[in-house]
Design an enzyme around this catalytic site. Structure first.
Site, PDB file in Angstrom:
ATOM      1  N   HIS A  54       5.668  -0.852   1.578  1.00 51.42           N
ATOM      2  CA  HIS A  54       4.753   0.278   1.757  1.00 51.42           C
ATOM      3  C   HIS A  54       5.500   1.605   1.560  1.00 51.42           C
ATOM      4  O   HIS A  54       6.660   1.732   1.974  1.00 51.42           O
ATOM      5  CB  HIS A  54       4.161   0.262   3.166  1.00 51.42           C
ATOM      6  N   HIS A  55       4.852   2.548   0.940  1.00 55.13           N
ATOM      7  CA  HIS A  55       5.379   3.920   0.795  1.00 55.13           C
ATOM      8  C   HIS A  55       6.674   3.995  -0.023  1.00 55.13           C
ATOM      9  O   HIS A  55       7.406   4.977   0.113  1.00 55.13           O
ATOM     10  CB  HIS A  55       5.649   4.559   2.163  1.00 55.13           C
ATOM     11  N   VAL A  56       6.982   2.980  -0.781  1.00 52.82           N
ATOM     12  CA  VAL A  56       8.185   3.083  -1.624  1.00 52.82           C
ATOM     13  C   VAL A  56       7.924   4.160  -2.676  1.00 52.82           C
ATOM     14  O   VAL A  56       6.831   4.238  -3.245  1.00 52.82           O
ATOM     15  CB  VAL A  56       8.518   1.731  -2.294  1.00 52.82           C
ATOM     16  N   CYS A  57       8.943   4.967  -2.911  1.00 58.04           N
ATOM     17  CA  CYS A  57       8.759   6.091  -3.835  1.00 58.04           C
ATOM     18  C   CYS A  57       9.859   6.068  -4.899  1.00 58.04           C
ATOM     19  O   CYS A  57      11.045   6.027  -4.573  1.00 58.04           O
ATOM     20  CB  CYS A  57       8.821   7.383  -3.024  1.00 58.04           C
ATOM     21  N   SER A  84       0.813  -1.220   0.000  1.00 57.46           N
ATOM     22  CA  SER A  84       0.000   0.000   0.000  1.00 57.46           C
ATOM     23  C   SER A  84       0.849   1.275   0.000  1.00 57.46           C
ATOM     24  O   SER A  84       1.956   1.297   0.534  1.00 57.46           O
ATOM     25  CB  SER A  84      -0.923   0.004   1.215  1.00 57.46           C
TER      26      SER A  84
END
Ligand SMILES: CC(C)(COP(=O)(O)OP(=O)(O)OC[C@H]1O[C@@H](n2cnc3c(N)ncnc32)[C@H](O)[C@@H]1OP(=O)(O)O)[C@@H](O)C(=O)NCCC(=O)NCCS
Length: 201
Positions: free
Chosen positions: A74-77, A56
């Site tokens: 999660h929150h990988v950018c 997510s």
């Protein structure tokens, strides 16, 4: 498929892809059996392989290619523009023609820990692991573990990319070490015999 997803008509979804709600996908490709968590965005010209898990809140921007069997935390950018600007020098808004996408490649079976930031131009090697919260500024060698800001090598390559390798890996490494030792001893012995035969010692 859940409701509350925004999947543009130009998205190419493989077989049995699962999307868990509030995702925003446009102009991208997602391979067979991949799972896309809540609040994930996948932009145009991005590609996700088969059997990937995208956790997510991950942000997968234009120019990112993710091969098969990859885990994205999660929150990988991902970052495809190193010097972004909102406006041109004359104050008008920038458009697509004002910047160039810097691509990123994530190779097969790699894992990217939660909250990691991957800068443009980087390749994450096959089976590599990127630690949670890492800022990856340089390409990551296959099957290595990197972590930190900027990401540095934490563990050298193993067969599986896991800590210390699997039992099989460790046995294989030990066996290879023993084999190397045996071959070195044989070579030394042969050298000694040859030197003796020729009366060199
Ligand atoms: C990077 C990672 C794989 C390393 O695991 P490991 O090989 O077991 O490493 P260790 O726990 O033995 O730590 C080794 C060193 O690295 C440091 N370290 C571990 N993870 C780190 C991270 N993410 N960032 C910075 N340093 C880290 C430890 O503090 C330790 O430092 P020290 O030697 O100075 O004490 C793991 O910590 C990690 O971040 N995994 C990603 C998990 C994740 O995001 N999951 C997502 C779904 S929940």
């Amino acid at each position: 498929m859940e409701t509350f997803n925004r999947i543009a008509p130009d998205v190419c979804l493989g077989r049995s892809v699962k999307i868990f709600g509030f995702a925003n996908l446009y102009g991208c490709t997602v391979g067979d059996e991949s799972r896309i968590g809540c609040f994930v965005e996948i932009q145009k010209n991005a590609s996700v392989g088969a059997r990937c898990k995208i956790s997510s809140h991950a942000f997968i921007c234009e120019g990112v290619t993710i091969e098969d069997d990859v885990f994205i935390g999660h929150h990988v950018c991902f970052i495809n523009d190193l010097f972004p600007r909102a406006c041109r020098t004359d104050g008008t808004l920038q458009t697509d023609v004002d910047w160039k996408v810097i691509p990123i490649l994530v190779k097969r079976r790699a894992t990217i820990g939660s909250g990691a930031v991957i800068l443009g131009g980087v390749t994450i090697g096959a089976g590599a692991i990127v630690g949670a919260g890492a800022v990856v500024t340089k390409s990551v060698a296959p099957r290595t573990v990197v972590a930190g800001n900027p990401a540095r090598l934490l563990r050298p390559p193993t067969h599986s990319g896991r800590r210390g390798g699997t039992v099989t890996d460790r046995c294989t490494e030990r066996w290879r070490g023993a084999q190397r030792g045996f071959l070195t001893a044989c070579t030394r012995q042969l050298g000694r015999s040859k030197r003796r035969r020729h009366g060199w010692q």
